[in-house]
Design an enzyme around this catalytic site. Structure first.
Site, PDB file in Angstrom:
ATOM      1  N   CYS A 150       1.598   5.981   2.406  1.00 16.51           N
ATOM      2  CA  CYS A 150       0.234   6.000   2.954  1.00 16.51           C
ATOM      3  C   CYS A 150       0.195   6.817   4.248  1.00 16.51           C
ATOM      4  O   CYS A 150       0.438   8.013   4.211  1.00 16.51           O
ATOM      5  CB  CYS A 150      -0.298   4.590   3.131  1.00 16.51           C
TER       6      CYS A 150
ATOM      7  N   HIS B 212       0.003   2.702  -2.309  1.00 16.99           N
ATOM      8  CA  HIS B 212       0.903   1.665  -1.802  1.00 16.99           C
ATOM      9  C   HIS B 212       1.767   1.107  -2.941  1.00 16.99           C
ATOM     10  O   HIS B 212       1.330   0.201  -3.641  1.00 16.99           O
ATOM     11  CB  HIS B 212       0.089   0.524  -1.181  1.00 16.99           C
TER      12      HIS B 212
ATOM     13  N   GLU C 168       4.224  -0.856  -2.780  1.00 14.80           N
ATOM     14  CA  GLU C 168       4.531  -2.280  -2.531  1.00 14.80           C
ATOM     15  C   GLU C 168       3.383  -3.190  -2.928  1.00 14.80           C
ATOM     16  O   GLU C 168       3.533  -4.399  -2.979  1.00 14.80           O
ATOM     17  CB  GLU C 168       4.903  -2.482  -1.060  1.00 14.80           C
TER      18      GLU C 168
END
Lengths: 230, 269
Positions: free
Chosen positions: A82, A186, A188
């Site tokens: 990001c 993202h 994650e």
């Protein structure tokens, strides 16, 4: 096992990335100082917030030069997430114009999706078109990732872009220069596909200059992938 | 193409998940960690936690819920974020930038602000500056006044503000809100479906994404929020507690309505 240094500089959702890496049972260490980078074989730079404020936080911790040493000179595999990806550029234009790390030539500019009636920030799950030779996407089919951003990196060399996403026109969802990777989404927070991408980053084999490239569109433009001695 | 999102909302009251009706009646549902595990089934695109406790510190040791003691909100948040590989927004009782920073540091990807923004609109600017617009969700609680007009309420529906939701949404956007969560007080817990005209009025007033909340009683209501309400994302709380694989069923209903959502799948970690 190689150790991943997760850079904890106060401008990232470090906890979320750490949770994901620990879930994958990877060896992770938080890196807050130049010395901490020594203990890591691969580096991840997360990032949330505005470009300039994130960059200033890296500067305050004296991590900019140290990262240059580990990532550019010593070629440790590096993944920016990001804003951590946006910082790879030469310049950012969010709130103010501010210099970035300059590993990927280009600038970070606001998405222009509003012009065609789409909403900004670009928030939610979106599909990406990716260069199949990029190790980050290995083993995936039609992946969707979670994006949340208003700005995008615009690489000046199109060969830096290894994945694109559409939101009022294509933008760079992933970039690569040799050992240096960045993803706008993202991983994650992208469930199965995201965890797979992190696992791929942690495990891809670093080879010397002979990375497979797509015909007519080399994914490693500078041919600079170099092995660290193990 | 960007997909529409389905977002389960978890209401926490003094550390326990509750069900809410018209902002006033609460029924206990249980331990957040277990419920979260069920909801973070991979058909959810995101999760929203709203802490609606009256007080800050509470003891979670409840013998009747057979669980360990988790003493404060931040440890609940940490516990949740360890199991949740999807975006998570956290709201409730956020009064300062420091409150927000604490939530973010403990695993929240976004903060949901409401009353404090009404009390002090600059709070939105400060949060956006600190965390970026993408991190700031403003929740607007609205109640119908006369025909097709609504008023914004603060303090969980207790205090009328005299503001109209669409004007307030515009101001929130100008101040840096990255998303608007529009919640109908009248529909909360009633199962009658979204207040569609309210949702649409917000969706048309702003360019940032709009999330509809309040009133979903059957899966078909979700599609109404996206199609009729023109929202970008739909959320609901109570309905997800009624059936097994509820998130999957909800997602399937959107998929079958031909909406652009991630394909429903039970695929797990």
């Amino acid at each position: 096992m190689e150790r991943i240094g997760l850079i904890d500089y106060g401008a990232g959702n470090t906890t979320s990335v750490l949770n994901a890496l620990e879930h994958l049972r990877l060896d992770v260490t938080l890196a807050r100082t130049p010395e901490d980078l020594e203990n890591a074989d691969r580096l991840i730079l997360p990032g949330v917030g505005a470009f300039a404020s994130a960059m200033r936080k890296l500067e305050r911790l004296a991590l900019v030069d140290a990262l240059g040493d580990h990532v550019v000179e010593r070629k440790k595999p590096f993944l920016g997430i990001c804003v951590g990806m946006q910082l790879l550029a030469d310049l950012g234009h969010e709130f103010e114009t501010y210099p970035g790390l300059g590993y990927v030539a280009g600038e970070v500019k606001r998405l222009r999706a509003e012009e065609v009636g789409l909403r900004v920030p670009h928030i939610g799950w979106n599909e990406v078109d990716y260069d199949p030779s990029c190790p980050l996407f290995e083993g995936m089919s039609a992946p969707a990732f979670y994006f949340v951003h208003s700005y995008v990196i615009e690489p000046s060399d199109p060969t830096s872009t290894v994945a694109t996403c559409l939101h009022g026109g294509p933008f760079a969802a992933a970039v690569r220069r040799g050992n240096i990777f960045g993803v706008q989404f993202h991983p994650e927070k992208s469930q199965r596909d995201g965890l797979k991408l992190l696992e791929n980053f942690a495990s891809f084999e670093v080879t010397r200059g002979d990375e497979p490239t797509r015909q007519g569109r080399p994914s490693v433009a500078d041919g600079s992938l170099v092995i660290r001695s193990r | 193409m960007l997909k529409n999102r389905l977002i389960p909302v978890v209401l926490l009251r003094e550390g326990v998940v509750v069900q809410s009706k018209r902002f006033g009646r609460y029924q206990l549902l249980g331990n957040p960690a277990t419920i979260v595990e069920r909801l973070s089934d991979w058909a959810s695109d995101e999760l929203i936690y709203l802490d609606i406790s009256g007080r800050r510190d509470y003891d979670l040791g409840r013998d009747d819920l057979a669980q360990g003691r988790t003493s404060d909100l931040l440890s609940i948040l940490r516990e949740i974020s360890r199991r949740c590989f999807m975006p998570m927004a956290f709201g409730g009782g956020l009064r300062t930038v420091e409150d927000c920073a604490e939530r973010v540091a403990n695993g929240a990807d976004k903060v949901v602000i409401n009353t404090q923004a009404l009390h002090e609109p600059e709070f939105i600017d400060r949060c956006a500056k600190e965390f970026g617009a993408q991190c700031v969700v403003v929740c607007i609680d609205a109640k119908q006044t006369v025909d097709q007009t609504w008023e914004v309420f603060a303090e969980r529906g207790k205090r009328p503000t005299g503001r109209s939701p669409d004007q307030w949404a515009k101001e929130c956007q100008e101040r840096g809100a990255g998303e608007i969560l529009i919640q109908s007080i009248d529909r909360d817990g009633t199962g009658q479906g979204y207040d569609v005209p309210l949702v649409r009025s917000i969706a048309r007033a702003v360019q940032v994404p709009v999330i509809a909340l309040g009133g979903v009683g059957q899966w078909g209501h979700l599609a109404d929020g996206l199609i009729e309400g023109e929202a970008d994302a739909v959320s609901a709380a109570n309905i997800f507690n009624y059936s097994e694989n509820s998130v999957l069923k909800a997602k399937r209903s959107l998929f079958e309505a031909g909406l652009n959502v991630r394909e429903p799948s039970l695929a797990s970690h």
